[in-house]
Design an enzyme around this catalytic site. Structure first.
Site, PDB file in Angstrom:
ATOM      1  N   ASP A  54      -0.059   4.839   3.877  1.00  0.00           N
ATOM      2  CA  ASP A  54      -0.458   3.726   4.748  1.00  0.00           C
ATOM      3  C   ASP A  54      -0.075   4.113   6.177  1.00  0.00           C
ATOM      4  O   ASP A  54       0.862   3.588   6.757  1.00  0.00           O
ATOM      5  CB  ASP A  54       0.252   2.440   4.320  1.00  0.00           C
ATOM      6  CG  ASP A  54      -0.229   1.218   5.099  1.00  0.00           C
ATOM      7  OD1 ASP A  54      -1.124   1.376   5.958  1.00  0.00           O
ATOM      8  OD2 ASP A  54       0.301   0.119   4.870  1.00  0.00           O
ATOM      9  N   CYS A  71      -5.791   1.410   8.423  1.00  0.00           N
ATOM     10  CA  CYS A  71      -6.061   0.373   9.421  1.00  0.00           C
ATOM     11  C   CYS A  71      -7.070   0.861  10.453  1.00  0.00           C
ATOM     12  O   CYS A  71      -7.276   0.214  11.481  1.00  0.00           O
ATOM     13  CB  CYS A  71      -4.769  -0.075  10.102  1.00  0.00           C
ATOM     14  SG  CYS A  71      -3.887   1.247  10.946  1.00  0.00           S
ATOM     15  N   GLN A  98       4.342  -6.757   7.735  1.00  0.00           N
ATOM     16  CA  GLN A  98       2.951  -7.185   7.853  1.00  0.00           C
ATOM     17  C   GLN A  98       2.876  -8.551   8.536  1.00  0.00           C
ATOM     18  O   GLN A  98       3.586  -9.480   8.155  1.00  0.00           O
ATOM     19  CB  GLN A  98       2.300  -7.261   6.473  1.00  0.00           C
ATOM     20  CG  GLN A  98       2.199  -5.914   5.767  1.00  0.00           C
ATOM     21  CD  GLN A  98       1.073  -5.039   6.300  1.00  0.00           C
ATOM     22  OE1 GLN A  98       0.378  -5.395   7.251  1.00  0.00           O
ATOM     23  NE2 GLN A  98       0.891  -3.879   5.691  1.00  0.00           N
ATOM     24  N   GLU A 122      10.027   7.643   5.261  1.00  0.00           N
ATOM     25  CA  GLU A 122       9.748   6.984   6.537  1.00  0.00           C
ATOM     26  C   GLU A 122      10.496   7.755   7.619  1.00  0.00           C
ATOM     27  O   GLU A 122      11.647   8.161   7.431  1.00  0.00           O
ATOM     28  CB  GLU A 122      10.220   5.528   6.490  1.00  0.00           C
ATOM     29  CG  GLU A 122      10.189   4.794   7.807  1.00  0.00           C
ATOM     30  CD  GLU A 122       8.786   4.688   8.385  1.00  0.00           C
ATOM     31  OE1 GLU A 122       8.618   5.099   9.546  1.00  0.00           O
ATOM     32  OE2 GLU A 122       7.887   4.220   7.680  1.00  0.00           O
ATOM     33  N   TYR A 132       4.682   6.296   3.699  1.00  0.00           N
ATOM     34  CA  TYR A 132       4.946   5.595   4.968  1.00  0.00           C
ATOM     35  C   TYR A 132       5.579   4.257   4.599  1.00  0.00           C
ATOM     36  O   TYR A 132       4.993   3.203   4.789  1.00  0.00           O
ATOM     37  CB  TYR A 132       3.662   5.387   5.772  1.00  0.00           C
ATOM     38  CG  TYR A 132       3.035   6.657   6.286  1.00  0.00           C
ATOM     39  CD1 TYR A 132       3.262   7.080   7.603  1.00  0.00           C
ATOM     40  CD2 TYR A 132       2.234   7.443   5.487  1.00  0.00           C
ATOM     41  CE1 TYR A 132       2.692   8.257   8.081  1.00  0.00           C
ATOM     42  CE2 TYR A 132       1.659   8.616   5.943  1.00  0.00           C
ATOM     43  CZ  TYR A 132       1.889   9.017   7.243  1.00  0.00           C
ATOM     44  OH  TYR A 132       1.332  10.176   7.720  1.00  0.00           O
TER      45      TYR A 132
END
Length: 457
Positions: free
Chosen positions: A387, A414, A289, A339, A318
């Site tokens: 996510d 997002c 992030q 992932e 994720y």
């Protein structure tokens, strides 16, 4: 068939009242119902504009002169970030930015007829919405001995030289200047996209918010860096917080910044940072992030909605390098992280080991394929956390999650458009929506992050 008449033409000069903002932050002015999209223009402003493009259904224009300023106009509207599009909302005051982002979430939920089933809360903003990014990826231009870093002018590949980027750490700005000064001493050439000649394409700097460790990545159009030993020595001496100096090779004709080959010139292949009280090793290609303080607030919202008691099985679909997984693991019975990038899974396992967290299992693959296998093996998740990237969830994943039927699904998004699209499918399958909490991870831009709980009725 009646021919459509376009009421404006290219290079025309008009005076318009701005009535709205698009989701990209462009002002909207209309001529006989025909919309013109205009950068650096706010609702309520009367602007003299120059038409730059006139398509069949809409056009673009640029401001020549403003007759008045909106009460929401911020004083920084003439910065390079506005001209380049890296800070498309910098001309808006910060409270107005937060209101704009909340409205984007509302608009997209309305399109899916979901607004009556949830409540959109006020966004969690920053006390200081500047200098928050821990990562810079800047293109390089100029000539050997006179290299410059900057940002591309909006809609072009013309470089605007910049030294104060305003949204990344000031220490990163300083590091970029030191790197360029050293490379100039050794006459390193800049890559030219048109001719595909020249060496240096990008400089990437990443920095730990808590640790202050820095990783510098030199992206080159080749295999070797001239004067490699001398450049490495000088950067090591002049950058006191340097933890990792990486040479990345990218010889492709592409807009992708990093190539696939990395070589450590000095230090480690990773740098470290923290979230909450956990330490993370971050490699050159790893996602982390870019706004750590807001990411911690976002993750706390996830934990609040998960309501973990220590008895739950959680799937983090994720998981990246395990940042959220490890936060969840401290409150859950077991966390399974999925992932698609094998290198990220390798880093996640290492991060779990180094933080002495033993109740995680990380697997490389697609969650929609792995989850049914786990269920067949007797695994029953209580909570699934997602996510996804901006494109949202794969329909196969949504169906897989519905089939697995966890008590709770926590969706971190997002992109409000793909969030609303995906929520529609979960609601149709019987899930009930909690409230939507926007989190402003990227001030001065149009992006907004959200977190929400979906629960079985």
């Amino acid at each position: 068939m009646k021919k459509t008449t376009i009421p404006v033409y290219k290079n025309q000069t008009l005076t318009l009242t701005i009535t709205d903002l698009t989701y990209e932050g462009l002002g909207v002015g209309k001529v006989d119902g025909y919309p013109l999209f205009i950068a650096d223009a706010l609702p309520g402003e009367v602007c003299q504009v120059h038409v730059t493009k006139a398509n069949k259904h809409y056009g673009y224009a640029k401001v020549i002169k403003r007759e008045n300023d909106s009460a929401d106009r911020a004083p920084l509207s003439e910065t390079a970030g506005v001209k380049s599009g890296t800070m498309p909302l910098a001309h808006l005051t910060y409270p107005a930015q937060l209101a704009f982002k909340k409205q984007q979430v509302i608009n997209n939920l309305q399109k899916q007829n979901l607004l009556e089933q949830t409540t959109v809360l006020d966004p969690l903003g920053m006390a200081d919405p500047w200098h928050y990014r821990n990562k810079a990826q800047v293109p390089v231009g100029g000539t050997a001995g006179d290299l410059k870093t900057g940002i591309y002018r909006r809609g072009s590949h013309r470089l605007i030289p910049v030294q104060d980027y305003q949204i990344q750490y000031e220490t990163i700005d300083t590091t970029l200047q030191i790197v360029i000064n050293v490379l100039n001493q050794y006459q390193v050439s800049a890559y030219d996209e048109t001719t595909q000649r020249g060496l240096l394409r990008h400089v990437v700097v990443r920095e730990g918010y808590y640790t202050h460790e820095q990783m510098v990545i030199l992206v080159i159009n080749g295999e070797a860096l001239p004067h490699e030993a001398e450049i490495t020595r000088d950067l090591e001496q002049q950058l006191p917080h340097l933890a990792s100096l990486i040479l990345n090779t990218n010889t492709q004709k592409t807009n992708v910044i990093l190539g696939k080959t990395n070589r450590v010139l000095w230090g480690r292949e990773v740098y470290d940072d923290q979230m909450f009280d956990l330490t993370f090793h971050i490699s050159a290609p790893s996602f982390f992030q870019v706004n750590v303080t807001q990411a911690e607030r976002l993750y706390q919202e996830v934990l609040n909605r998960a309501g973990l008691t220590g008895n739950e099985v959680v799937i983090d679909a994720y998981c990246g390098i395990g940042t959220l997984s490890l936060c969840l693991a401290k409150h859950a019975k077991t966390v399974y992280g999925v992932e698609i990038v094998p290198d990220a899974i390798r880093m996640a396992k290492q991060n779990a080991q180094d933080n002495q967290i033993e109740n995680t299992h990380f697997v490389a693959g697609k969650a929609e394929q792995l989850m049914p296998q786990w269920v067949n093996d007797g695994l029953k998740p209580d909570v699934i956390v997602v996510d996804p990237p901006r494109k949202g969830l794969d329909p196969a994943f949504i169906q897989s999650a519905i089939d697995v039927a966890p008590e709770k699904i926590i969706y971190v998004s997002c992109n409000p458009a793909t969030l609303a699209r995906d929520l529609r499918q979960f609601v149709d399958a019987g899930y009930q929506l909690g409230d939507v909490q926007p989190v402003d991870m990227f001030p001065q831009t149009t992006h907004v992050e959200t977190v929400m709980l979906l629960q079985q009725k």
